[in-house]
Design an enzyme around this catalytic site. Structure first.
Site, PDB file in Angstrom:
ATOM      1  N   ASN A  85       0.813  -1.231   0.000  1.00 10.57           N
ATOM      2  CA  ASN A  85       0.000   0.000   0.000  1.00 10.57           C
ATOM      3  C   ASN A  85       0.841   1.272   0.000  1.00 10.57           C
ATOM      4  OD1 ASN A  85      -2.386  -1.497   0.122  1.00 10.57           O
ATOM      5  ND2 ASN A  85      -2.194  -1.675   2.356  1.00 10.57           N
ATOM      6  N   ARG A  86       2.043   1.190  -0.511  1.00  8.52           N
ATOM      7  CA  ARG A  86       2.945   2.359  -0.581  1.00  8.52           C
ATOM      8  C   ARG A  86       3.326   2.900   0.809  1.00  8.52           C
ATOM      9  NH1 ARG A  86       2.884   0.409  -5.043  1.00  8.52           N
ATOM     10  NH2 ARG A  86       2.716   1.533  -7.021  1.00  8.52           N
TER      11      ARG A  86
END
Ligand SMILES: Cc1cc2nc3c(=O)[nH]c(=O)nc-3n(C[C@H](O)[C@H](O)[C@H](O)COP(=O)(O)O)c2cc1C
Length: 211
Positions: free
Chosen positions: A189-190
């Site tokens: 999710n970065r």
């Protein structure tokens, strides 16, 4: 047309936690470098070197890391090249390792100084003859008329130096003494892990940066 959206990837390979990492960034660098070697990455010692010219123009190019010693990162080049001229005017520089298959990057900032002549001699002597001749012959970053002119310079150097090609004074190593080293590990999710080590009068301090 490139479909840029299709290039999106999740980063799932590993994490980077304060608890698992050494207080000494060189230890962590060595650990990651060994991972890069074990993963059989192409040219794991290739790194981008960024310098800034006298008139403040930054530029980057790949060079090869040839050692980590005396508290710094060593590479070899032509002192009269564009980067050599930049460094003569401004010793601040940055290195970047992009170990993309491991979803990792390492950013290093600091100051450059030439390695000793003895170190450069010792490294030069390990290079194959053809590479030694090329280092003598090539006016790195200068304009050459065409490929033929470049090969003529090489042939002249072969005639002039033969088997005994010694290191020219304009060719040698630099060592970057880091003031800051950041390790980046891609996460889901970065929400990536970033640990930065900063040199302080008390030694290396470590902090986590937001991704
Ligand atoms: C994989 C790779 C490794 C390289 N290694 C070196 C190196 O160790 N030393 C070097 O001077 N140039 C190396 N180069 C060439 C540099 O990227 C650059 O073209 C050259 O040093 C001239 O840069 P400058 O004009 O900015 O001084 C390498 C290039 C690549 C793609």
């Amino acid at each position: 047309m490139v479909n840029w959206n299709s290039l999106r990837r999740e980063y799932m390979r590993a994490g980077l936690s304060e608890a698992d990492t050494d207080a000494d960034p060189f230890k962590l660098f060595e650990h990651w470098f060994n991972h890069a070697l074990a993963a059989d990455l192409p040219l794991p010692n290739a790194m981008a070197l960024s310098t800034v010219s006298r008139d403040q123009q930054p530029s980057s190019r790949i060079v090869l890391l040839k050692g980590v010693d005396h508290g710094g990162f060593v590479f070899y080049t032509n002192y009269q090249s564009r980067k050599g001229r930049d460094i003569a005017a401004n010793t601040n520089a940055a290195l970047l390792f992009a170990w993309l298959a491991l979803e990792r990057q390492v950013r290093i900032e600091g100051r450059l100084s030439p390695v000793s002549a003895a170190e450069s001699d010792a490294y030069f002597a390990t290079r194959p003859l053809g590479s030694r001749i090329a280092a003598i012959a090539s006016p790195q970053s200068g304009i050459v008329a065409d490929r033929q002119a470049l090969e003529a310079l090489y042939d002249q150097a072969v005639l002039a130096h033969g088997e005994t090609a010694r290191r020219p004074a304009h060719w040698g190593g630099y060592r970057l003494l880091p003031t800051e080293i950041e390790f980046w590990q891609g996460r889901e999710n970065r929400l990536h892990d970033r640990l930065v080590y900063r040199q302080t009068p008390q030694g290396w301090m470590r902090a986590r940066l937001a991704p």
